[in-house]
Design a protein around this motif. Structure first.
Motif, short mmCIF file in Angstrom:
data_model
loop_
_atom_site.label_atom_id
_atom_site.label_comp_id
_atom_site.label_asym_id
_atom_site.label_seq_id
_atom_site.Cartn_x
_atom_site.Cartn_y
_atom_site.Cartn_z
N ARG A 1 40.83 30.83 39.01
CA ARG A 1 39.49 31.44 38.96
C ARG A 1 39.12 31.76 40.40
N CYS B 1 44.51 33.59 34.26
CA CYS B 1 43.82 34.20 35.39
C CYS B 1 42.43 34.70 35.03
N ASP B 2 41.52 34.51 35.95
CA ASP B 2 40.23 35.20 35.98
C ASP B 2 40.02 35.55 37.45
N ARG C 1 39.39 38.37 40.67
CA ARG C 1 38.77 39.61 41.11
C ARG C 1 39.00 39.80 42.59
N GLY D 1 45.19 36.42 30.83
CA GLY D 1 43.82 36.46 31.35
C GLY D 1 43.46 37.84 31.85
N THR D 2 42.64 37.88 32.91
CA THR D 2 42.09 39.13 33.42
C THR D 2 42.27 39.23 34.93
#
Length: 197
Positions: free
Chosen positions: A99, A123-124, A126, A178-179
């Protein structure tokens, strides 16, 4: 090796269970809890539970002071900015949660202690990179990863990685889910050491 908050929490829980079972007096519990909450290394934590049976709880009771820590089921990476790195002879858990924001995460498996055949990375992420360094037989599966303005750069053809002859060691399979937004997944090969002539 430095202790994490999760390591301290596990030892605190072990001490509380031991006190509830009558293995520690109230005074011993207070003294050991204070030491556990201020411990800086896994060795210091191991000393606090070394005289307790292994089934007392999820602590470090069976860990020798000079030994390696047991593999944890989950490694949580929760970070904003900077870089998170795992290299050398670290013990790989069964799952990693990432994260992060504006953070590069480097996971080097080339010299790591692999205890399972499959590693899942949730995954998160950015604005960052997930960099995987593995051996030549590592398999990376990103089919479960949702990308938004992001890239995945894997080396070689993953479909043929599992086709190895008998007697070959089982490769580590890394499943990334995830993202990932505004970032990259990059696979790198471990550098080969040159032998002295």
């Amino acid at each position: 090796m430095r202790a994490s908050h999760a390591d301290r929490d596990r030892v605190v829980e072990t001490l509380r269970i031991a006190a509830g079972d009558g293995r520690l007096s109230a005074e011993e519990l207070d003294a050991r809890l204070e030491s556990a909450l201020t411990a800086r290394t896994l060795g210091q934590l191991a000393e606090l539970t070394s005289d307790l049976p292994a089934d007392t709880g999820p602590g470090l009771g069976t860990l020798p002071v000079t030994g390696a820590p047991p593999a944890r089921d989950v490694l949580v990476i929760d970070q904003v900015g900077g870089q998170f790195t795992r290299i050398g002879g670290w013990t790989v858990p069964g799952r990693i949660e990432v994260r992060s924001k504006m953070c590069d995460v480097l996971l080097d498996f080339s010299a790591a202690v692999i205890t399972r055949d499959v590693l899942r990375i949730d995954c998160d992420m950015r604005l960052g990179k997930l960099i995987i360094v593995g051996g030549p037989d590592a398999e990376i599966d990103t089919d479960g990863l949702t990308l938004a303005f992001a890239q995945v750069r894997l080396r070689g053809d993953r479909r043929n990685r599992h086709d190895m002859g008998r007697g070959a060691t089982q490769p580590l399979r890394i499943e990334i889910t995830g993202t990932l937004k505004y970032g990259k997944v990059i696979e790198r090969r471990a550098r080969r050491r040159r032998s002295a002539r």
